[in-house]
Design a protein around this motif. Structure first.
Motif, PDB file in Angstrom:
ATOM      1  N   ALA A 132      24.461  -1.278  -3.977  1.00  0.00           N
ATOM      2  CA  ALA A 132      23.803  -0.512  -2.909  1.00  0.00           C
ATOM      3  C   ALA A 132      22.362  -0.216  -3.305  1.00  0.00           C
ATOM      4  N   ILE A 133      21.466  -0.333  -2.328  1.00  0.00           N
ATOM      5  CA  ILE A 133      20.038  -0.095  -2.555  1.00  0.00           C
ATOM      6  C   ILE A 133      19.593   1.009  -1.598  1.00  0.00           C
ATOM      7  N   TYR A 134      19.174   2.130  -2.160  1.00  0.00           N
ATOM      8  CA  TYR A 134      18.785   3.303  -1.360  1.00  0.00           C
ATOM      9  C   TYR A 134      17.417   3.713  -1.871  1.00  0.00           C
ATOM     10  N   MET A 135      16.389   3.066  -1.327  1.00  0.00           N
ATOM     11  CA  MET A 135      15.073   3.128  -1.954  1.00  0.00           C
ATOM     12  C   MET A 135      13.947   3.343  -0.952  1.00  0.00           C
ATOM     13  N   PRO A 136      12.806   3.786  -1.464  1.00  0.00           N
ATOM     14  CA  PRO A 136      11.616   3.834  -0.609  1.00  0.00           C
ATOM     15  C   PRO A 136      11.098   2.424  -0.366  1.00  0.00           C
ATOM     16  N   MET A 137      10.080   2.305   0.479  1.00  0.00           N
ATOM     17  CA  MET A 137       9.449   1.000   0.732  1.00  0.00           C
ATOM     18  C   MET A 137       8.454   0.716  -0.393  1.00  0.00           C
ATOM     19  N   VAL A 138       8.976   0.241  -1.491  1.00  0.00           N
ATOM     20  CA  VAL A 138       8.139  -0.106  -2.647  1.00  0.00           C
ATOM     21  C   VAL A 138       8.511  -1.523  -3.070  1.00  0.00           C
ATOM     22  N   GLU A 183       4.313   1.913   2.376  1.00  0.00           N
ATOM     23  CA  GLU A 183       5.331   2.844   1.889  1.00  0.00           C
ATOM     24  C   GLU A 183       5.696   3.972   2.843  1.00  0.00           C
ATOM     25  N   GLY A 184       4.701   4.498   3.568  1.00  0.00           N
ATOM     26  CA  GLY A 184       4.903   5.853   4.092  1.00  0.00           C
ATOM     27  C   GLY A 184       5.055   5.996   5.591  1.00  0.00           C
ATOM     28  N   GLU A 232       0.846  -1.195   0.000  1.00  0.00           N
ATOM     29  CA  GLU A 232       0.000   0.000   0.000  1.00  0.00           C
ATOM     30  C   GLU A 232       0.877   1.238   0.000  1.00  0.00           C
ATOM     31  N   GLY A 233       0.660   2.096  -0.978  1.00  0.00           N
ATOM     32  CA  GLY A 233       1.403   3.355  -1.053  1.00  0.00           C
ATOM     33  C   GLY A 233       0.863   4.344  -0.038  1.00  0.00           C
ATOM     34  N   GLU A 234       1.638   5.364   0.218  1.00  0.00           N
ATOM     35  CA  GLU A 234       1.166   6.359   1.178  1.00  0.00           C
ATOM     36  C   GLU A 234      -0.108   7.034   0.693  1.00  0.00           C
ATOM     37  N   GLY A 241      12.561   9.788  -5.689  1.00  0.00           N
ATOM     38  CA  GLY A 241      12.145  10.330  -4.408  1.00  0.00           C
ATOM     39  C   GLY A 241      11.329   9.305  -3.662  1.00  0.00           C
ATOM     40  N   ALA A 242      11.046   9.613  -2.406  1.00  0.00           N
ATOM     41  CA  ALA A 242      10.216   8.720  -1.588  1.00  0.00           C
ATOM     42  C   ALA A 242       9.124   9.567  -0.958  1.00  0.00           C
ATOM     43  N   TRP A 243       7.929   9.010  -0.849  1.00  0.00           N
ATOM     44  CA  TRP A 243       6.842   9.719  -0.173  1.00  0.00           C
ATOM     45  C   TRP A 243       6.959   9.526   1.315  1.00  0.00           C
ATOM     46  N   ARG A 244       6.911  10.634   2.022  1.00  0.00           N
ATOM     47  CA  ARG A 244       6.960  10.556   3.481  1.00  0.00           C
ATOM     48  C   ARG A 244       6.101  11.694   4.023  1.00  0.00           C
ATOM     49  N   ALA A 245       5.001  11.342   4.666  1.00  0.00           N
ATOM     50  CA  ALA A 245       4.065  12.331   5.228  1.00  0.00           C
ATOM     51  C   ALA A 245       3.675  13.382   4.192  1.00  0.00           C
ATOM     52  N   GLY A 246       3.372  12.916   3.002  1.00  0.00           N
ATOM     53  CA  GLY A 246       2.872  13.809   1.968  1.00  0.00           C
ATOM     54  C   GLY A 246       3.942  14.624   1.255  1.00  0.00           C
TER      55      GLY A 246
END
Ligand code: ATP
Ligand code: MG
Length: 655
Positions: free
Chosen positions: A142-148, A337-338, A105-107, A194-199
């Motif tokens: 190296a993996i520098y990623m959002p929770m996707v 994700e978020g 589930e995405g943010e 980019g990564a979604w974090r709190a909108g």
């Protein structure tokens, strides 16, 4: 003989295993007893049988354990297997083929599901893409990623072709990323726009660009970028490529490369709670075996479960209990994700109801944060799908445990308080939900095959009930770390040397009660010494959290002329108590600690605060609080500190 660490906090509540849970559990009391017996009678046979039963081997091993270069142990070393095959391919037969491997589930609320067959295809495409980009067995990625889902796909793709991944938590700065890229000599970096974090968008790619600025200082030659937020980013010609472009035209056929059992699977840095993070590396087979077994035993994972471990994949919990352990069992994992409290403090509870999550594994820091927000948030949702709860990261204060048990678990779910570390690969001491009664605040009993014990400063066993000492492991286990990357001396020095390589030294203090249950008392480095009494931080903190106004507390020692050390407590109040008189409350808290533990543990200094310095993985950094309490300047490693602002705020607090 130096004194042991005093235990004074008596927690007497106990919750029996629910009978209906025990009846259906993967591990019952009989199996537990049998496994313990086998493990002590013939450990080689015990581990060898499990490794043959639970893993798919390309070449079977003959040798279970080699000890000749201890403490550099080798497990199953003449066997070969592939971890990605064991986590995905072997579930492609029968009903699991089209079962959900991953529900994400995405943010923004969007949902994506991947079946095992779909996950397999995506993993193979990306594995071929990595090969096409020049990645070979043994290379570091190296993996520098959002929770996707792509983060999981990237890890599995590395495992499939024998590349060693190093996941860097997406919340880390450019500086922390750069350190890890240099330390591991990574050849490829996988990131996102980019990564979604709190909108808001966390600019991962911009951080990556900063980390890679000076080309001669690192070995990254290719950056693969996933489009996630649509943010405007710079793509460097010749270096940066889009994820969708590298997989375009790739074949979905990518054989899993058989790996030596001892080939490293990944490098991962510890949280940095007690000092500069250590770059721990793990093996392929031993690690996989241990994460698979512990997921099965401790979480009682069944085919019909929807299992959610809330950790980011940037931590060991995310490696072992989001990815490898559950997938090796063919489970359905849920991924979010978020930000946890976005857009409201009930996001977790809403998702549990929406997806019918049955197993929830989270951290005390999260439980205390939810507890601080009040009971009304979980109460708005139907949490009846939950059947088991878990906790990891720090000692669970009994009051926070009770809140978790009642408000989230509806009083019916067993709680697995799992003690383990980045270094241990998987759970070490944890209640088996069909076997061990829960005691709030105790991680209960060692798992089969795990030789946990308590020793004093000389390394002699402490057997008296409730006397605290060093928590050590007295024999190797398959999931143990294989070393610190590029630094074998630091491995021996940090974990073994103090007691002449006899034990693995965890760095935590603990006691065992009369039932043999383990209670973690805190970090050895943080033990307080008040008038000759040695006290662990956890018990004093739990006595503070036991007050209805307190959501979280951290204690440290400050020098004291007479007592040697006095206790300074930092306290966070629950929302509804923010307005109360602080002097009165301070007096009430001192009285409470005196009553529960004794005058010896009464804090001389109580400071009310809204936040504590924590690592990015949510652990209290008492070493920083200690400097603050003493009015010293902070010169230590703060690379994993969550929020610099917290330190500034704390420095302004008056006694
Ligand atoms: P560093 O080693 O860099 O100081 P760290 O020890 O916080 O960081 P991790 O490997 O993420 O790094 O955390 C392991 C530690 O977390 C354990 O040593 C222990 O102190 C704590 N811990 C984990 N689970 C539990 C638990 N269930 N109960 C008590 N403490 C726990
Ligand atoms: Mg540690």
């Amino acid at each position: 003989m130096p004194p042991s660490i005093d235990s004074t906090l008596a927690e007497t509540r106990s919750f029996a295993v629910p009978a209906d849970f025990a009846r259906q559990a993967n591990m019952n009391a009989e199996t537990f007893a049998r496994l313990n017996r086998q493990a002590s009678e013939d450990p080689h046979r015990f581990w060898g049988d499990l490794a043959r039963e639970y893993l798919d081997w390309d070449i079977p091993f003959q040798q279970v354990l080699e000890t000749d270069r201890a403490p550099f142990y080798r497990w199953f070393s003449d066997g070969q297997l592939n971890v990605a095959h064991n986590c995905v391919d072997r579930h492609l037969q029968g009903a699991t083929r089209h079962k959900a491997a991953l529900i994400w589930e995405g943010e923004d609320g969007s949902v994506q599901t991947l079946t095992y067959a779909q996950l397999h295809r995506k993993m193979c495409l990306f594995a071929n893409a990595l090969k096409h980009q020049g990645v070979q067995k043994g290379d570091r990625v190296a993996i520098y990623m959002p929770m996707v889902p792509e983060a999981v796909i990237a890890m599995l793709a590395c495992a499939r072709i024998g590349a060693i991944h190093t996941v860097v938590f997406g919340g880390f700065s450019a500086e922390a990323l750069k350190d890890r890229l240099e330390d591991t000599d990574a050849k490829i970096l996988i990131t996102a726009d980019g990564a979604w974090r709190a909108g808001k968008v966390v600019p991962l790619k911009r951080h990556a660009d900063q980390a890679l600025l000076r080309e001669h200082e690192h070995s990254v030659r290719r950056v693969i970028v996933l489009r996630r937020t649509g943010a405007d980013i710079d793509m460097q010609e010749g270096r940066d490529v889009w994820w969708e472009d590298v997989i375009a035209g790739m074949s979905a056929d990518c054989p899993a490369l058989p790996m030596q059992a001892e080939d490293p699977l990944f490098i991962l840095y510890t949280s940095g709670s007690t000092g500069k993070p250590k770059g721990v590396f793990h093996s392929s087979a031993g690690y996989l075996l241990w994460t698979m077994l512990t997921t099965r035993w401790v979480f009682d994972v069944k085919p019909e479960d929807v299992y959610w471990c809330t950790a980011d994949i940037g931590w060991i919990t995310g490696h072992s209990y989001v990815v490898y352990g559950p997938l090796a069992n063919g489970a359905t994992i849920f991924l979010y994700e978020g930000a946890p409290m976005y857009p409201q403090p009930d996001r977790f509870w809403e998702m549990i109801a929406r997806h019918g999550i049955s197993i929830l594994y989270t951290a005390p820091t999260a439980v205390r944060a939810f507890m601080k927000m009040g009971d009304e948030w979980p109460q708005r949702h139907d949490l009846s799908s939950l059947r088991l709860l878990g906790s990891v990261g720090e000692p669970m204060n009994p009051e926070a445990w009770m809140w978790y048990h009642e408000q989230i678990g509806g009083g019916r779910c067993p709680i697995a308080d799992t003690w383990w570390q980045t270094e241990t690969g998987g759970h070490m001491i944890a209640p088996l939900p069909g076997v061990a009664a829960n005691k709030p605040g105790s991680c209960t009993l060692p798992l089969p095959g795990i030789g946990a014990r308590i020793v004093n400063d000389q390394g002699d066993p402490i057997t008296a009930p409730d006397a605290g000492g060093y928590l050590v492991i007295d024999r190797p286990w398959p999931g143990m770390l294989r070393g610190i990357w590029g630094n074998p001396e630091r491995y021996v020095e940090s974990y073994w040397a103090k007691f002449g390589n006899r034990y693995y030294i965890a760095g935590d203090s603990a006691r065992r009660d009369a039932d043999g249950y383990f209670w973690v008392m805190g970090r050895i480095d943080d033990v307080l010494n008040v008038s000759g009494h040695r006290l662990g931080t956890a018990e004093v903190e739990s006595a503070l959290v036991a007050h209805p106004a307190v959501a979280e507390a951290a204690v440290v020692g400050i020098p004291h002329e007479i007592k040697g050390e006095a206790i300074c407590a930092f306290v966070i109040l629950k929302h509804q108590y923010q307005g109360v008189d602080r002097d009165e409350l301070g007096a009430a808290l001192r009285a409470q600690v005196t009553e529960l533990i004794g005058a010896i543990a009464r804090p001389d200094d109580i400071r009310f605060t809204d936040a504590l310095p924590k690592t990015r993985s949510g652990k209290i950094m008492r070493r920083l609080l200690r400097s603050l309490a003493r009015g010293e300047e902070i010169t230590q490693d703060t690379s994993t500190l969550e929020d610099e602002g917290t330190l500034q705020h704390l420095a302004t607090l008056k006694k």
